[in-house]
Write an enzyme that holds these catalytic residues in place. Structure first.
Site, PDB file in Angstrom:
ATOM      1  N   GLY A  71       0.832  -1.203   0.000  1.00  0.00           N
ATOM      2  CA  GLY A  71       0.000   0.000   0.000  1.00  0.00           C
ATOM      3  C   GLY A  71       0.861   1.244   0.000  1.00  0.00           C
ATOM      4  O   GLY A  71       2.095   1.180   0.052  1.00  0.00           O
ATOM      5  N   SER A  72       0.174   2.384  -0.036  1.00  0.00           N
ATOM      6  CA  SER A  72       0.898   3.652  -0.186  1.00  0.00           C
ATOM      7  C   SER A  72       1.684   4.017   1.068  1.00  0.00           C
ATOM      8  O   SER A  72       2.718   4.683   0.975  1.00  0.00           O
ATOM      9  CB  SER A  72      -0.095   4.763  -0.534  1.00  0.00           C
ATOM     10  OG  SER A  72      -1.109   4.842   0.451  1.00  0.00           O
TER      11      SER A  72
ATOM     12  N   GLY B 146       0.527  -0.785   6.424  1.00  0.00           N
ATOM     13  CA  GLY B 146      -0.542   0.186   6.609  1.00  0.00           C
ATOM     14  C   GLY B 146      -1.860  -0.522   6.913  1.00  0.00           C
ATOM     15  O   GLY B 146      -1.921  -1.741   7.037  1.00  0.00           O
TER      16      GLY B 146
ATOM     17  N   ASP C 250      -6.423   0.173   6.379  1.00  0.00           N
ATOM     18  CA  ASP C 250      -7.499   1.049   5.904  1.00  0.00           C
ATOM     19  C   ASP C 250      -8.243   1.674   7.068  1.00  0.00           C
ATOM     20  O   ASP C 250      -8.731   2.796   6.970  1.00  0.00           O
ATOM     21  CB  ASP C 250      -8.462   0.247   5.025  1.00  0.00           C
ATOM     22  CG  ASP C 250      -7.738  -0.337   3.827  1.00  0.00           C
ATOM     23  OD1 ASP C 250      -7.176   0.446   3.046  1.00  0.00           O
ATOM     24  OD2 ASP C 250      -7.681  -1.575   3.709  1.00  0.00           O
TER      25      ASP C 250
ATOM     26  N   GLY D 124      -6.799  -2.649  -0.974  1.00  0.00           N
ATOM     27  CA  GLY D 124      -5.947  -2.755  -2.170  1.00  0.00           C
ATOM     28  C   GLY D 124      -5.907  -4.181  -2.704  1.00  0.00           C
ATOM     29  O   GLY D 124      -5.236  -4.447  -3.696  1.00  0.00           O
TER      30      GLY D 124
ATOM     31  N   GLU E 136      -1.062 -10.708   3.324  1.00  0.00           N
ATOM     32  CA  GLU E 136      -0.769  -9.878   4.504  1.00  0.00           C
ATOM     33  C   GLU E 136      -1.120 -10.632   5.781  1.00  0.00           C
ATOM     34  O   GLU E 136      -0.336 -10.659   6.734  1.00  0.00           O
ATOM     35  CB  GLU E 136      -1.572  -8.575   4.441  1.00  0.00           C
ATOM     36  CG  GLU E 136      -1.071  -7.621   3.370  1.00  0.00           C
ATOM     37  CD  GLU E 136      -1.903  -6.358   3.242  1.00  0.00           C
ATOM     38  OE1 GLU E 136      -1.389  -5.388   2.674  1.00  0.00           O
ATOM     39  OE2 GLU E 136      -3.072  -6.342   3.677  1.00  0.00           O
TER      40      GLU E 136
HETATM   41  O1  R5P Z   1      -4.595  -4.335   0.325  1.00  0.00           O
HETATM   42  C1  R5P Z   1      -4.089  -3.336   0.785  1.00  0.00           C
HETATM   43  C2  R5P Z   1      -3.467  -3.271   2.118  1.00  0.00           C
HETATM   44  O2  R5P Z   1      -4.200  -3.940   3.087  1.00  0.00           O
HETATM   45  C3  R5P Z   1      -3.078  -1.881   2.585  1.00  0.00           C
HETATM   46  O3  R5P Z   1      -2.250  -2.056   3.698  1.00  0.00           O
HETATM   47  C4  R5P Z   1      -4.214  -1.026   3.030  1.00  0.00           C
HETATM   48  O4  R5P Z   1      -5.176  -0.969   1.994  1.00  0.00           O
HETATM   49  C5  R5P Z   1      -3.745   0.411   3.383  1.00  0.00           C
HETATM   50  O5  R5P Z   1      -3.222   1.009   2.241  1.00  0.00           O
HETATM   51  P1  R5P Z   1      -2.740   2.521   2.212  1.00  0.00           P
HETATM   52  O6  R5P Z   1      -1.546   2.629   3.090  1.00  0.00           O
HETATM   53  O7  R5P Z   1      -2.442   2.776   0.764  1.00  0.00           O
HETATM   54  O8  R5P Z   1      -3.885   3.362   2.705  1.00  0.00           O
END
Ligand code: R5P
Length: 309
Positions: free
Chosen positions: A92-93, A149, A151, A164, A170
């Site tokens: 993720g970002s 990270g 959500d 994502g 994960e």
């Molecule tokens: O599938 C995506 C993961 O679980 C990410 O860790 C989660 O969506 C958070 O992503 P972001 O840091 O981009 O908000």
């Protein structure tokens, strides 16, 4: 249980800091109500009360973006990494900032002998570019620390992950490690899971509409509950008439998205068990009791570390 902390509804995604000239001093780390060290934002000075007064006359607006808060949280978590550790590398970002920072510290040889287990194909590619040595799950004797990270984070440090699409790898990797450090900006703190968007569920493609129906039955009669298969437009330049297709995870599966008005209520473990009991469901994006620490970068310029109790 975790210590009480404010979990407000999601705030705006950017913050304007008013600076005076010269900038106010960076405050030294100080204890917080959570009993952990606070760090200043390294991207923008924190405004002290006296600085705010001065800012009324000579004001320069500096926007601290959500992206910068993510970076600050990620860098704070990477401070927990020690040479010789095997890490779970999140997706993720926000996790991307941790990968960049790890790569930088390895290049400078401030960290040595670190290897990572990637939680997605995207992370694997990013870690390779950053120069982080990698292992597959099962190759490493153990995972000392995972950084990823989320959500959403609730007051018990339960998480929603997987918007994502990377929830299965994960959960496998982060559940296998000794410590799981979650990195978020303040907007991810919620009073209940499912407040700000979907809770994803990974399902096998075969019979996915049948499985979708069984998931709906778990929440039968719940006002406001909706569930749908996640779809994407295959070609971003496609015309409006182009057919959407199911989103496919790294594991070749589909994602069902569950939506709740005002979040999911009830016994989350029981709900988890009911979902996982459905043949066709592989895993869901509620990470219950898994996070050992949550690093929160706040708009007021502090970083708070919440600990699992
Ligand atoms: O599938 C995506 C993961 O679980 C990410 O860790 C989660 O969506 C958070 O992503 P972001 O840091 O981009 O908000």
């Amino acid at each position: 249980m975790v210590s009480s902390a404010p979990f407000p509804p999601p705030p705006p995604r950017a913050r304007v800091f008013l600076l005076h000239n010269p900038p106010p001093p960076i405050p030294s780390p100080r204890p917080t109500t959570m009993g952990s060290a606070a760090s200043p934002l390294d991207a923008a000075p924190v405004v002290t009360p006296s600085a705010k007064a001065a800012a009324v006359t000579v004001a320069v607006a500096v926007t601290v973006t959500q992206e910068e808060l993510k970076r600050v949280a990620a860098h704070r978590a990477v401070e927990m990494v020690e040479s010789g550790m095997t890490l779970g590398l999140g997706t993720g970002s926000t996790a991307a900032h941790a990968l960049d920072r790890l790569g930088e510290l390895l290049r400078r040889e401030e960290l040595r002998g670190v290897a990572g287990v990637p939680t997605s194909l995207k992370t694997e590619a990013h870690a390779a570019r950053a120069g982080i040595p990698m292992l597959q799950l099962g190759e490493a004797p153990g995972i000392h620390l995972s950084i990823d990270g989320a959500d959403e984070v609730d007051p018990e440090l339960n998480l929603v992950k997987g918007r994502g699409g990377s929830l299965l790898r994960e959960k496998m990797i982060e559940g296998a490690g000794e410590r799981f450090v979650v990195i978020v900006d303040e907007s991810k703190l919620v009073p209940r899971l499912g407040c700000t968007g979907a809770i994803p569920v990974e399902v096998v493609p075969f019979g996915c509409l049948h499985t979708l129906g069984l998931i709906r039955k778990v929440f039968d009669g719940l006002p406001g509950f909706r569930a749908r298969l996640r779809t994407v437009v295959p070609n971003p330049k496609a015309s409006a008439d182009d057919q959407e297709v199911p989103f496919v995870t790294d594991n070749g599966n589909y994602i069902v998205e569950m939506f709740f008005d005002d979040g999911i209520r009830g016994d989350l473990r029981e709900i988890s068990d009911r979902l996982l009991h459905i043949t066709g469901v592989i895993e869901h994006g509620m990470f219950l009791g898994m996070a050992t620490e949550v690093v929160v970068a706040k708009k007021d310029g502090t970083v708070v570390v919440l600990h699992k109790k």
